[in-house]
Design a protein around this motif. Structure first.
Motif, PDB file in Angstrom:
ATOM      1  N   LYS A 142       0.851  -1.197   0.000  1.00  0.00           N
ATOM      2  CA  LYS A 142       0.000   0.000   0.000  1.00  0.00           C
ATOM      3  C   LYS A 142       0.885   1.244   0.000  1.00  0.00           C
ATOM      4  N   GLU A 143       1.578   1.477  -1.061  1.00  0.00           N
ATOM      5  CA  GLU A 143       2.545   2.570  -1.116  1.00  0.00           C
ATOM      6  C   GLU A 143       1.895   3.924  -0.837  1.00  0.00           C
TER       7      GLU A 143
ATOM      8  N   GLU B 136      -7.807  -0.218  -4.526  1.00  0.00           N
ATOM      9  CA  GLU B 136      -7.099  -1.044  -5.500  1.00  0.00           C
ATOM     10  C   GLU B 136      -5.677  -0.532  -5.661  1.00  0.00           C
ATOM     11  N   PHE B 137      -4.734  -1.448  -5.521  1.00  0.00           N
ATOM     12  CA  PHE B 137      -3.324  -1.180  -5.725  1.00  0.00           C
ATOM     13  C   PHE B 137      -2.855  -2.032  -6.893  1.00  0.00           C
TER      14      PHE B 137
ATOM     15  N   TYR C 112      -6.904  -4.224  -1.449  1.00  0.00           N
ATOM     16  CA  TYR C 112      -6.495  -4.309  -0.050  1.00  0.00           C
ATOM     17  C   TYR C 112      -7.346  -3.387   0.797  1.00  0.00           C
TER      18      TYR C 112
ATOM     19  N   THR D 160      -7.772  -0.634   3.668  1.00  0.00           N
ATOM     20  CA  THR D 160      -6.952   0.448   4.211  1.00  0.00           C
ATOM     21  C   THR D 160      -7.020   0.501   5.733  1.00  0.00           C
TER      22      THR D 160
END
Length: 97
Positions: free
Chosen positions: A7-8, A42-43, A48, A50
């Protein structure tokens, strides 16, 4: 710290200077029960949550407490029967209230 693994650029409580300290060193993707939740992002590597790093664990024992797409059974508008103390009830009935 900001996540540098999956999760950049998202603030993450598991991120340390040495890297991700979560179990398995990375967040886990969402499960089918999470579909429709507002916390899903969405990554490039997938979908994922948050809010929590392991969504499967949140759904293991019932409804996830972070789920925005599910209504609780005792939420606003739900009617529940209130327990009545029989001794107090008999005293109220005796005085006529």
């Amino acid at each position: 710290m900001k996540c540098t693994t999956i999760k950049e650029d998202i603030e993450c409580g598991f991120m340390t200077v040495a890297g991700c300290s979560f179990n398995g060193s990375a967040c886990h993707p969402v499960v089918e029960a999470c579909e429709g939740c507002n916390h899903i992002v969405e990554f490039p590597s997938g979908l994922y949550c948050t809010t929590f790093a392991d969504p499967r664990a949140k759904w293991a024992y019932g409804v996830c407490n972070f789920a925005t797409h599910r209504k609780s059974n005792n939420g606003a508008g739900a009617t529940t029967a209130q327990k009545v103390n029989p001794l107090k009830h008999s005293k109220r009935m005796a005085r006529g209230s």
